[in-house]
Design a protein around this motif. Structure first.
Motif, PDB file in Angstrom:
ATOM      1  N   ILE A  27       0.778  -1.253   0.061  1.00 52.03           N
ATOM      2  CA  ILE A  27      -0.101  -0.005  -0.084  1.00 52.03           C
ATOM      3  C   ILE A  27       0.741   1.425   0.032  1.00 52.03           C
ATOM      4  O   ILE A  27       1.828   1.338   0.756  1.00 52.03           O
ATOM      5  N   PHE A  28       0.876   1.913  -0.907  1.00 52.33           N
ATOM      6  CA  PHE A  28       1.293   3.389  -0.977  1.00 52.33           C
ATOM      7  C   PHE A  28       0.519   4.482  -0.257  1.00 52.33           C
ATOM      8  O   PHE A  28      -0.801   4.700  -0.840  1.00 52.33           O
ATOM      9  N   ALA A  29       0.870   5.026   0.859  1.00 52.05           N
ATOM     10  CA  ALA A  29       0.009   6.221   1.590  1.00 52.05           C
ATOM     11  C   ALA A  29       0.814   7.324   1.693  1.00 52.05           C
ATOM     12  O   ALA A  29       1.647   7.439   2.040  1.00 52.05           O
ATOM     13  N   GLY A  30       0.096   8.575   1.716  1.00 54.23           N
ATOM     14  CA  GLY A  30       0.924   9.799   1.636  1.00 54.23           C
ATOM     15  C   GLY A  30      -0.254  10.948   2.099  1.00 54.23           C
ATOM     16  O   GLY A  30      -1.336  10.756   1.761  1.00 54.23           O
ATOM     17  N   MET A  31       0.445  11.999   2.708  1.00 55.43           N
ATOM     18  CA  MET A  31      -0.618  13.062   3.056  1.00 55.43           C
ATOM     19  C   MET A  31       0.195  14.196   2.371  1.00 55.43           C
ATOM     20  O   MET A  31       1.436  14.608   2.469  1.00 55.43           O
ATOM     21  N   SER A  32      -0.778  15.200   2.163  1.00 55.47           N
ATOM     22  CA  SER A  32      -0.272  16.548   1.503  1.00 55.47           C
ATOM     23  C   SER A  32       0.734  16.036   0.193  1.00 55.47           C
ATOM     24  O   SER A  32       0.221  15.565  -0.753  1.00 55.47           O
ATOM     25  N   ALA A  33       1.974  16.769   0.237  1.00 59.67           N
ATOM     26  CA  ALA A  33       3.021  16.532  -0.963  1.00 59.67           C
ATOM     27  C   ALA A  33       3.183  14.919  -1.136  1.00 59.67           C
ATOM     28  O   ALA A  33       3.256  14.348  -2.100  1.00 59.67           O
ATOM     29  N   GLY A  34       3.158  14.290   0.195  1.00 55.78           N
ATOM     30  CA  GLY A  34       3.165  12.814  -0.008  1.00 55.78           C
ATOM     31  C   GLY A  34       1.945  12.237  -0.531  1.00 55.78           C
ATOM     32  O   GLY A  34       2.147  10.828  -1.038  1.00 55.78           O
ATOM     33  N   GLY A  35       0.803  12.724  -0.477  1.00 53.88           N
ATOM     34  CA  GLY A  35      -0.413  12.191  -1.141  1.00 53.88           C
ATOM     35  C   GLY A  35       0.008  12.138  -2.770  1.00 53.88           C
ATOM     36  O   GLY A  35      -0.554  11.369  -3.324  1.00 53.88           O
ATOM     37  N   TYR A  36       0.418  13.266  -3.180  1.00 54.21           N
ATOM     38  CA  TYR A  36       0.698  13.230  -4.799  1.00 54.21           C
ATOM     39  C   TYR A  36       1.737  12.164  -4.710  1.00 54.21           C
ATOM     40  O   TYR A  36       1.341  11.612  -5.986  1.00 54.21           O
ATOM     41  N   CYS A  37       2.911  11.998  -3.914  1.00 55.59           N
ATOM     42  CA  CYS A  37       3.677  10.875  -4.240  1.00 55.59           C
ATOM     43  C   CYS A  37       3.060   9.680  -4.227  1.00 55.59           C
ATOM     44  O   CYS A  37       3.482   8.914  -5.082  1.00 55.59           O
ATOM     45  N   ALA A  38       2.175   9.274  -3.224  1.00 55.66           N
ATOM     46  CA  ALA A  38       1.448   8.074  -3.013  1.00 55.66           C
ATOM     47  C   ALA A  38       0.641   7.563  -4.580  1.00 55.66           C
ATOM     48  O   ALA A  38       0.736   6.602  -5.188  1.00 55.66           O
ATOM     49  N   LEU A  39       0.134   8.881  -4.946  1.00 57.47           N
ATOM     50  CA  LEU A  39      -0.821   8.624  -6.195  1.00 57.47           C
ATOM     51  C   LEU A  39       0.121   8.346  -7.292  1.00 57.47           C
ATOM     52  O   LEU A  39      -0.182   7.389  -8.373  1.00 57.47           O
ATOM     53  N   ASN A  40       0.908   9.300  -7.616  1.00 56.95           N
ATOM     54  CA  ASN A  40       1.881   9.406  -8.842  1.00 56.95           C
ATOM     55  C   ASN A  40       2.626   8.051  -8.763  1.00 56.95           C
ATOM     56  O   ASN A  40       2.545   7.341 -10.293  1.00 56.95           O
TER      57      ASN A  40
END
Length: 383
Positions: A217-230
């Protein structure tokens, strides 16, 4: 400033009052012709900075507890040696966090420590393997944010108590706290390569992880949310589930695309290939993916992007999407409950096999011996 905490409104008011009194003292001494000492002025400046820092901390809800202020880890810890032992010497009733060195052999990123939560079952069931959640911090940010502000160790213990034990890995994704890498390969650092070719192989080799995309599972918040998505969408052979908390659907580096990727002849193509808003509508149908999109309803930064991406992906066959909007803005008061709820959804119960894995065995790294488990449910439609 990051080490100061708001314990409550009284704490901010007390700091502000002390700062005001200190400055008033400086003014009165100066009017009476007396020398204002360096110590008095310095104290006034420190109290003022502390008040401002606390106001910022209160806004983002970053350090919620007193032990965070004084640098005490409020989560249980263990050593890498203990975690690697064939028979761990002692139980850890709530699990423990280790600092796992990851050598950036392929990326050239150097040796960085990832903060890794291991569930209690890791220490009591030495033959068991576990799914892995990769936690991607924001910018400004660092891996410890997941454990200080997002209480990741508590979430890990909760999952374990619900028979959903998982390894939580928070790697370093930038050179420094203020460095906005956006988890891409750029001239100054190759973070995408670091995560894909250094971090994941290290975790698979040194910990009892299930080395299969269905259990990553890739999970991230804020800029990390973009990281997880991309990164999740770019590496669907490696990961089956994405949790995007308040992330954008495009890179947003202050220096623009040239500042992020460098001045290169293929800059437009590289930027587009890292912009989910552009490439998501044409993603192939397989392998299947589950995506949890989460945002505060008052989040001016990410709400629109979150809604648009959830809508785009939910229209693509092969994607199961959940959209969760909650009260709050772009801060940890949103991300704390989002982490708990999303991982309760994303991490399957122990002892099941993955239906996703049946259609996703292909990819960049064949894993013929991977243990596969059934996800507890298919992702639902957008809500």
């Amino acid at each position: 400033m990051g080490s100061l905490v708001v314990i409550g409104k009284w704490f901010i008011l007390s700091l502000a009052g002390l700062a005001l009194l200190s400055w008033v003292g400086c003014v009165l001494l100066a009017r009476r012709g007396r020398v204002v000492t360096v110590t008095m002025t310095g104290l006034s400046v420190v109290l003022t900075l502390a008040t401002v820092a606390d106001l910022v901390n209160a806004h983002y809800s970053y350090l919620p507890r007193v032990d965070d202020v004084i640098g005490i880890r409020s989560w249980p810890t263990a050593s890498v040696r203990e975690a690697a032992a064939p028979a761990p010497p002692r139980p850890h009733p709530n699990g423990s966090v280790i600092d796992l060195p990851v050598n950036g052999v392929r990326s050239g990123f150097g040796v960085r420590e990832a903060m890794v939560y291991l569930p209690p079952q890791y220490f009591t069931e030495p033959q068991a393997r576990f799914p892995v959640v990769y936690l991607m911090h924001g910018s400004p940010g660092a891996p410890v944010d997941w454990y200080r502000a997002n209480r990741a160790a508590e979430v890990g213990a909760l999952l374990a108590s619900e028979s959903r034990p998982a390894i939580l890995v928070a790697p370093r994704l930038s050179h420094g706290w203020l460095d906005d890498s956006e988890c891409v390969d750029r001239p100054s650092e190759h973070i995408e390569t670091y995560l894909v070719d250094d971090v994941i192989p290290t975790v698979d080799a040194r910990l009892r992880a299930i080395p299969d995309r269905a259990d990553r599972i890739f999970a991230g918040m804020s800029a990390g949310g973009y990281c997880a998505l991309n990164l999740g969408l770019r590496h669907r052979d490696l990961v089956a589930t994405i949790v995007d908390m308040s992330g954008m659907n495009k890179p947003t580096h202050d220096g623009g695309m040239a500042g992020l990727f460098g001045n290169r002849p293929d800059l437009e193509l590289v930027a587009a290939s890292n912009t989910p808003a552009l490439y998501a509508p044409t993603l192939p149908l397989y392998p299947s993916m589950r995506v949890w999109m989460d945002s505060g309803r008052s989040d001016r930064e990410a709400l629109s992007d979150t809604r648009n991406m959830a809508s785009t992906l939910s229209r693509r066959p092969g994607f199961g999407v959940v959209l969760r909007l909650r009260p709050g803005s772009h801060d940890f008061s949103v991300w704390r409950p989002a982490l708990r709820e999303s991982l309760q959804w994303a991490v399957p119960p122990s002892g099941t096999t993955s239906a996703l894995a049946a259609s996703t065995t292909g990819g960049r790294r064949p894993r013929p011996h991977a243990l596969v488990r059934q996800n507890h449910h298919r992702a639902g439609t957008t809500t």
